[in-house]
Design a protein around this motif. Structure first.
Motif, PDB file in Angstrom:
ATOM      1  N   ALA A   1       0.485  -1.573   0.225  1.00 26.20           N
ATOM      2  CA  ALA A   1       0.160  -0.488   0.164  1.00 26.20           C
ATOM      3  C   ALA A   1       1.049   1.112  -0.279  1.00 26.20           C
ATOM      4  O   ALA A   1       0.549   2.407  -1.001  1.00 26.20           O
TER       5      ALA A   1
ATOM      6  N   VAL B   1      -1.063   3.599  -2.193  1.00 24.49           N
ATOM      7  CA  VAL B   1      -3.145   3.263  -1.690  1.00 24.49           C
ATOM      8  C   VAL B   1      -2.872   3.543  -0.690  1.00 24.49           C
ATOM      9  O   VAL B   1      -1.879   2.919   0.709  1.00 24.49           O
ATOM     10  N   ALA B   2      -4.238   3.654  -0.145  1.00 18.90           N
ATOM     11  CA  ALA B   2      -4.648   3.866   1.310  1.00 18.90           C
ATOM     12  C   ALA B   2      -4.733   2.032   1.945  1.00 18.90           C
ATOM     13  O   ALA B   2      -5.130   1.826   1.048  1.00 18.90           O
TER      14      ALA B   2
ATOM     15  N   TYR C   1      -8.409   0.099   1.464  1.00 15.58           N
ATOM     16  CA  TYR C   1      -8.707   0.581   0.497  1.00 15.58           C
ATOM     17  C   TYR C   1      -8.253  -0.714  -0.163  1.00 15.58           C
ATOM     18  O   TYR C   1      -8.695  -1.496  -0.497  1.00 15.58           O
TER      19      TYR C   1
ATOM     20  N   SER D   1      -6.826  -3.632   1.883  1.00 11.34           N
ATOM     21  CA  SER D   1      -7.568  -4.286   2.343  1.00 11.34           C
ATOM     22  C   SER D   1      -8.551  -4.937   1.402  1.00 11.34           C
ATOM     23  O   SER D   1      -8.637  -5.987   1.426  1.00 11.34           O
ATOM     24  N   GLU D   2      -9.376  -4.161   1.238  1.00 12.96           N
ATOM     25  CA  GLU D   2     -10.579  -4.263   0.763  1.00 12.96           C
ATOM     26  C   GLU D   2     -10.751  -4.376  -0.907  1.00 12.96           C
ATOM     27  O   GLU D   2     -12.001  -5.374  -1.189  1.00 12.96           O
ATOM     28  N   VAL D   3      -9.854  -4.319  -1.580  1.00  8.74           N
ATOM     29  CA  VAL D   3      -9.752  -4.585  -2.822  1.00  8.74           C
ATOM     30  C   VAL D   3      -9.500  -6.543  -2.677  1.00  8.74           C
ATOM     31  O   VAL D   3      -9.803  -7.100  -3.500  1.00  8.74           O
TER      32      VAL D   3
ATOM     33  N   LYS E   1     -13.859  -4.968  -3.265  1.00  9.25           N
ATOM     34  CA  LYS E   1     -14.072  -3.077  -3.723  1.00  9.25           C
ATOM     35  C   LYS E   1     -13.864  -3.860  -4.830  1.00  9.25           C
ATOM     36  O   LYS E   1     -12.274  -3.704  -5.633  1.00  9.25           O
TER      37      LYS E   1
ATOM     38  N   VAL F   1     -11.208  -2.106  -8.308  1.00  6.48           N
ATOM     39  CA  VAL F   1     -10.106  -1.776  -8.700  1.00  6.48           C
ATOM     40  C   VAL F   1     -10.145  -0.682  -9.908  1.00  6.48           C
ATOM     41  O   VAL F   1     -10.264  -1.616 -10.875  1.00  6.48           O
TER      42      VAL F   1
ATOM     43  N   ILE G   1      -5.464   2.480 -10.437  1.00  2.69           N
ATOM     44  CA  ILE G   1      -4.564   1.581  -8.532  1.00  2.69           C
ATOM     45  C   ILE G   1      -4.202   0.367  -9.316  1.00  2.69           C
ATOM     46  O   ILE G   1      -3.390  -0.068  -8.500  1.00  2.69           O
TER      47      ILE G   1
END
Length: 103
Positions: free
Chosen positions: A27, A32-33, A36, A38-40, A45, A47, A51
């Motif tokens: 990250a 990248v947050a 975020y 982690s969610e990807v 989420k 992408v 990203i």
């Protein structure tokens, strides 16, 4: 239902773990947050291509390798017996080759 975002996340996680990198390291390198990314990886989420490019750069993995593995996983989930041949169209090769020789 097959979710492409889930397969992308699984493949990104696999590459990250194969390289012995933490989520925090990737990250940070990709700007990248952490939450975020982690969610990807968990398929929660979608992408964007921007990203995805940043993450694959941070992992030092060609985006084509990620997308190929995603495609292979989708083929298995769809029950396709044989993978599609690895063929690059001649017109695309002709278009890209001059750019590759500059590097």
């Amino acid at each position: 239902m097959i979710l492409v975002r889930q397969e992308i996340g699984d493949v990104l996680r696999d590459f990250r773990q194969q390289r012995g990198q933490t989520l925090r390291q990737v990250a940070s390198k990709a700007s990248v947050a952490l939450g975020y990314l982690s969610e990807v990886e968990r398929g929660q989420k979608e992408v964007s291509s921007e990203i995805l490019a940043a993450v694959t750069d941070a992992l030092e993995v060609p985006m084509s390798a990620v997308m190929r593995r995603v495609g292979d996983r989708l083929a298995v989930l769809e029950g396709i017996d044989s993978a599609f041949p690895d063929v690059v169209p001649d017109d695309l090769v002709a278009e890209v080759e001059p750019e590759l020789s500059l590097h």
